[in-house]
Motif scaffolding. Structure first.
Motif, PDB file in Angstrom:
ATOM      1  N   ARG A  24      50.065  32.841  43.134  1.00 42.05           N
ATOM      2  CA  ARG A  24      48.962  33.055  42.205  1.00 42.05           C
ATOM      3  C   ARG A  24      49.488  33.212  40.781  1.00 42.05           C
ATOM      4  NH1 ARG A  24      44.112  34.866  43.665  1.00 42.05           N
ATOM      5  NH2 ARG A  24      44.927  35.647  45.625  1.00 42.05           N
TER       6      ARG A  24
ATOM      7  N   ALA B  47      41.661  31.011  47.953  1.00 51.89           N
ATOM      8  CA  ALA B  47      41.512  32.061  46.938  1.00 51.89           C
ATOM      9  C   ALA B  47      42.490  31.887  45.779  1.00 51.89           C
ATOM     10  CB  ALA B  47      41.705  33.431  47.581  1.00 51.89           C
TER      11      ALA B  47
ATOM     12  N   ASP C 163      40.940  31.196  42.629  1.00 47.70           N
ATOM     13  CA  ASP C 163      40.022  32.257  42.246  1.00 47.70           C
ATOM     14  C   ASP C 163      40.631  33.068  41.107  1.00 47.70           C
ATOM     15  OD1 ASP C 163      37.752  33.717  42.418  1.00 47.70           O
ATOM     16  OD2 ASP C 163      38.529  35.096  43.927  1.00 47.70           O
ATOM     17  N   SER C 164      40.722  32.457  39.932  1.00 46.20           N
ATOM     18  CA  SER C 164      41.290  33.178  38.794  1.00 46.20           C
ATOM     19  C   SER C 164      40.565  32.719  37.532  1.00 46.20           C
ATOM     20  CB  SER C 164      42.781  32.886  38.684  1.00 46.20           C
ATOM     21  OG  SER C 164      42.963  31.549  38.282  1.00 46.20           O
TER      22      SER C 164
ATOM     23  N   CYS D  96      39.423  39.730  52.947  1.00 48.25           N
ATOM     24  CA  CYS D  96      38.938  39.008  51.771  1.00 48.25           C
ATOM     25  C   CYS D  96      39.887  39.210  50.593  1.00 48.25           C
ATOM     26  CB  CYS D  96      37.547  39.539  51.433  1.00 48.25           C
ATOM     27  SG  CYS D  96      36.854  38.855  49.930  1.00 48.25           S
ATOM     28  N   ALA D  97      40.227  38.105  49.926  1.00 52.13           N
ATOM     29  CA  ALA D  97      41.137  38.201  48.786  1.00 52.13           C
ATOM     30  C   ALA D  97      40.496  38.947  47.616  1.00 52.13           C
ATOM     31  CB  ALA D  97      41.564  36.806  48.346  1.00 52.13           C
ATOM     32  N   ARG D  98      39.146  38.971  47.582  1.00 53.16           N
ATOM     33  CA  ARG D  98      38.475  39.636  46.465  1.00 53.16           C
ATOM     34  C   ARG D  98      38.242  41.117  46.717  1.00 53.16           C
ATOM     35  NH1 ARG D  98      33.810  35.283  44.759  1.00 53.16           N
ATOM     36  NH2 ARG D  98      35.219  33.720  43.892  1.00 53.16           N
ATOM     37  N   CYS D  99      37.707  41.454  47.915  1.00 49.10           N
ATOM     38  CA  CYS D  99      37.290  42.849  48.114  1.00 49.10           C
ATOM     39  C   CYS D  99      37.993  43.515  49.305  1.00 49.10           C
ATOM     40  CB  CYS D  99      35.774  42.926  48.286  1.00 49.10           C
ATOM     41  SG  CYS D  99      35.220  42.360  49.906  1.00 49.10           S
ATOM     42  N   HIS D 100      38.845  42.768  49.999  1.00 52.91           N
ATOM     43  CA  HIS D 100      39.651  43.305  51.104  1.00 52.91           C
ATOM     44  C   HIS D 100      38.855  43.711  52.341  1.00 52.91           C
ATOM     45  CE1 HIS D 100      42.915  42.983  48.367  1.00 52.91           C
ATOM     46  NE2 HIS D 100      42.380  43.840  47.535  1.00 52.91           N
TER      47      HIS D 100
ATOM     48  N   CYS E 154      33.008  36.408  53.628  1.00 50.23           N
ATOM     49  CA  CYS E 154      33.175  37.859  53.522  1.00 50.23           C
ATOM     50  C   CYS E 154      31.802  38.519  53.625  1.00 50.23           C
ATOM     51  CB  CYS E 154      33.845  38.225  52.196  1.00 50.23           C
ATOM     52  SG  CYS E 154      33.932  40.011  51.968  1.00 50.23           S
TER      53      CYS E 154
ATOM     54  N   CYS F 265      31.331  41.026  50.127  1.00 48.54           N
ATOM     55  CA  CYS F 265      31.080  40.552  48.760  1.00 48.54           C
ATOM     56  C   CYS F 265      30.500  39.138  48.717  1.00 48.54           C
ATOM     57  CB  CYS F 265      32.352  40.621  47.918  1.00 48.54           C
ATOM     58  SG  CYS F 265      33.570  39.342  48.302  1.00 48.54           S
TER      59      CYS F 265
ATOM     60  N   TYR G  14      31.964  36.314  49.225  1.00 46.45           N
ATOM     61  CA  TYR G  14      32.920  35.239  48.972  1.00 46.45           C
ATOM     62  C   TYR G  14      33.071  34.416  50.255  1.00 46.45           C
ATOM     63  CZ  TYR G  14      37.355  33.131  47.321  1.00 46.45           C
ATOM     64  OH  TYR G  14      38.345  32.266  46.922  1.00 46.45           O
TER      65      TYR G  14
END
Lengths: 266, 510
Positions: free
Chosen positions: B199, B222, B225-226, B261-265, B283, B286, B288
């Motif tokens: 990343r 993900a 996802d930046s 989830c890479a965003r919210c775990h 997910c 969230c 995703y």
């Protein structure tokens, strides 16, 4: 006493955090326990205990906890402290056997101090603590062999933290080759009552059938409400010992014959 | 084309591919900032030294010469890959990921050729920076300029750990990331650590680099996802057959390498899960979810012995495609190559032909005739790779003759505990006769014993194991060899010694 009497034996294994702590072939330990029980007509039932699940201290004959990724350790450590610590400790104090490998071993000690100096509290079941001495200090990685109760244990270790034992702790074994707890004092792992902590994976139990059977014997005794480890029917373990000896030879150590039951009796 | 290397335009075709978003092109200015002035004299010296080393190592038969020239050249000029890479008029394509790098690179090469490109590729086993350097310098003239004015595309298979440095140097036109699984934990570290390094590396690239990502791998998807507004092309499988051969209900659950989830775990949910964490994920916390892929496959089924047929869907159309490789994992590799084709504006029929034309090499489902028998090498070096090979074997008719090889040299990973995370439980259901070999032949035999069916034969020596396994393979049948990396080199060397296949570094490069 034969292990198929007096009642059809069932061992209830609590597998702590199987989804989070499973990175180093820990499944091999469960597979080994399951098969070695099955070959003897013993049923081993695995109960996964996840984050949030309460622990009934009387519901299990054996606990297992493996190693995990760093990301998972925080969540697991929190759950261990807040949800499970008291009852796991009660079960271990009452003599229930436990096997903890790598990250799971660290969680059961007093604390883990990471490379930045932050402390992740453990549950203090084992009188030991772990310190990561910074990213510039090499990880303890490689094949490892120990002496254990007149026999040897072999495995692979991969840990950044160094674990130090307190005065009340007994090491599992003495390092013959490799790093062990901290690469300094030749100790490896820890024993408290019938609970075993170790850095050895590889997986640990397949190539160390004498340790697998010790754990099964303790769990079976627990299932029957007995205090002495149960006597187990010997299994044809030639392949297990051949694999074990390949590693001893590789490490320049004398190979071992199959340890006799007498050598392993406490 | 009249562009000088330093003002390389954005990839033609990217902007026209539907569903691909891109930011206004600022590559010229970015490149000017990113690239310091480079000494041509030093580059020329490095090229000369590297080339001399290559000649010498071949003369002295030091073996291959695949990375030594680059190593020497990098000592003289660490900036050489960036300097030479910038001269590539069609830019470079970098392929990384845990599994499928070599096969995908080969497929991408075919697709680019079908699109009319001249393609340069790094050689097998040279996927570190030194291998990339070697690959470029053997195409450079003594004055430090690429041959033919650099009018070529370069396809580089790159090691997961070497990836950040290589993409920083090359600033590729496109990056393909196939998947991310646990592999050699003692060498690469944990899955999350690898993802984080990728990343970070991607965040530093200019928006001229197109990302080609596996939509079905939540850790890979993900990576787009930046904040970086670069074009992204996703590929994925819409539906896949479930293979149950050799698997008992109630077997230990398959190990999943990315579960959160890479965003919210939060723990991910799957409406379809093809293997490990590859599938249609979302997910619940969230929202995703798997992005809709631009390049897709459905209707996948095995064809004859070693091929797989699937329906290939691109924005330009739908076609029946065939890849000369077994297993769902190779459909993913073909999709990645098709996505590169879409990115460079190749027509769907050309992509289809390129994928059909591709022949595996060097241990990736390579087939070798040995007298009246066939040997097929299926490299497997981590739990997911092994599971996919066993699944592919399970899709084929009948019971198979297997030579399973496990070694623990540095290039294999010294920690073999991964075999306990792989579903060898499938083996008893698909095997007729099993031999184990390699430096850890006994560990592998023990793994099989705990599936309930130990191997018929254990022989750590590769030569003797190969002889034994072939003797126990009936005439007209195939011996499937499933080795780790160095075990594959050893077995291939053994076959070559017996006159059955050329040594890999003697194969034609272009």
């Amino acid at each position: 006493m034969n292990d198929t009497t007096p009642t059809a034996p069932v061992i209830r294994l609590a597998h702590l955090y199987p989804d989070q702590l499973n990175v180093y072939g820990d499944r091999g330990n469960i597979i080994t326990l399951t098969q070695r029980c099955q070959w003897r007509g013993i049923t081993l039932r695995v109960f996964p205990l996840d984050v949030g699940d309460a622990v009934d201290p009387d519901a299990y004959d054996l606990f297992f906890i493996g190693g995990g990724q760093d990301k998972e350790q925080g969540e697991v450590a929190r759950d261990m402290r807040d949800v499970k610590a008291a009852n796991v400790r009660a079960a271990i104090d009452a003599g229930t056997p436990l096997l903890a490998v790598c990250g799971g071993y660290q969680l059961l000690c007093h604390y883990y101090r990471d490379a930045e100096g932050e402390e992740l509290p453990g549950i203090g079941l084992f009188d030991a603590w772990t310190i990561h001495k910074g990213k510039q200090v090499a990880r303890c990685i490689g094949n490892v062999a120990l002496s254990w109760e007149g026999a040897t244990l072999v495995g692979f270790e991969n840990h950044g933290g160094r674990t130090y034992l307190g005065e009340r702790a007994t090491p599992l074994g003495r390092v013959l080759a490799g790093h062990g707890n901290n690469s300094e004092d030749k100790t490896e792992g820890v024993i408290y009552k019938n609970a075993y902590g170790t850095y050895l994976h590889g997986s640990l139990l397949p190539k160390n059938p004498h340790l697998a059977d010790r754990i099964i014997a303790l769990a079976l005794a627990h299932a029957r409400g007995e205090s002495a480890p149960a006597a187990l029917t010997p299994l044809p373990d030639d392949l297990e010992w051949q694999a074990h000896n390949v590693m001893l030879r590789r490490l320049g150590l004398p190979t071992t014959d199959r340890p006799t039951p007498a050598a392993l009796a406490r | 084309m009249t562009n000088t290397p330093d003002t390389r335009p954005p990839a033609p075709g990217t902007a026209s591919a539907s569903g691909v978003s891109r930011r206004p092109d600022t590559s010229g200015s970015l490149r000017a900032i990113a690239r310091p002035r480079h000494s041509r004299t030093r580059a020329a010296l490095a090229v000369a030294a590297g080339r001399a080393t290559g000649v010498l190592s071949r003369r002295l038969r030091l073996g291959g010469g695949t990375s030594l020239p680059g190593l020497v050249a990098l000592r003289i000029d660490p900036g050489l890959p960036a300097y030479l890479g910038a001269q590539l008029r069609q830019g470079s394509i970098v392929v990384t990921g845990t599994n499928g790098k070599t096969t995908t690179s080969g497929l991408v090469t075919e697709v680019l050729r079908a699109a009319g490109h001249r393609v340069w590729r790094n050689r097998e086993g040279s996927n570190l920076m030194r291998g990339v350097a070697t690959s470029l310098l053997i195409r450079a003239r003594p004055d430090g300029k690429l041959r033919g004015g650099g009018d070529a595309s370069a396809v580089f298979e790159v090691d997961e750990a070497a990836f950040p440095a290589v993409v920083a140097a090359l600033q590729p036109r496109a990056i393909v990331i196939t998947n991310l699984f646990r592999d050699q934990l003692d060498r690469y570290g944990e899955v999350d650590t690898v993802a984080e390094k990728w990343r970070l590396a991607l965040s530093k690239l200019p928006p001229t680099t197109t990302l080609i990502l596996n939509a079905d791998d939540p850790a890979v998807a993900a990576l787009a996802d930046s904040d970086r507004e670069a074009p992204v092309v996703y590929y994925g499988v819409e539906e896949a057959p479930i293979v149950t051969a050799g698997r008992e209900p109630g077997d230990c659950a398959e190990v999943i390498d990315t579960r959160t989830c890479a965003r919210c775990h939060a723990v991910l949910e799957f409406s379809q899960r093809f293997y490990s964490h590859i599938g249609h994920w979302s997910c619940p916390s969230c929202g995703y979810r798997r992005p809709d892929p631009l390049v897709r496959a459905r209707g996948i089924h095995p064809d004859a012995l070693a091929g797989t047929v699937f329906q290939l869907e691109t924005p330009a159309g739908v076609t029946e495609a065939r890849v000369e490789l077994p297993g769902l994992y190779n459909v993913y590799n073909a999709l990645a190559a098709a996505a590169v084709g879409v990115t460079v504006g190749a027509e769907t029929p050309r992509i289809r032909e390129a994928i059909a034309r591709f022949r595996p090499a060097f241990g990736r489902a390579e087939r070798i005739a040995v007298g009246d028998k066939t040997v097929q090498l299926l490299l497997a070096k981590n739990p997911t790779g092994l599971n996919e090979v066993l699944r592919a074997l399970g899709m084929m008719e009948g019971r198979h003759h297997l030579l399973l090889a496990l070694s623990d040299k540095a290039a294999d990973g010294e920690d073999v505990s991964w075999i306990w995370d792989a579903d060898y439980e499938r083996v008893p259901g698909i095997a007729a006769y099993v031999t184990t070999t390699g430096t850890r032949a006994y560990d592998l035999a023990l793994r099989l014993k705990y599936t309930g069916q130990p191997p018929q034969h254990i022989e750590p020596d590769f030569g003797r194991a190969l002889t034994h396994a072939l003797e126990h393979t009936p005439s007209g049948s195939t011996l499937y060899i499933v080795p780790t990396y160095t075990a594959m080199l050893a077995i291939r060397g053994e076959l070559a010694h017996r006159g059955y296949t050329p040594q890999y570094w003697e194969q034609q490069d272009e």
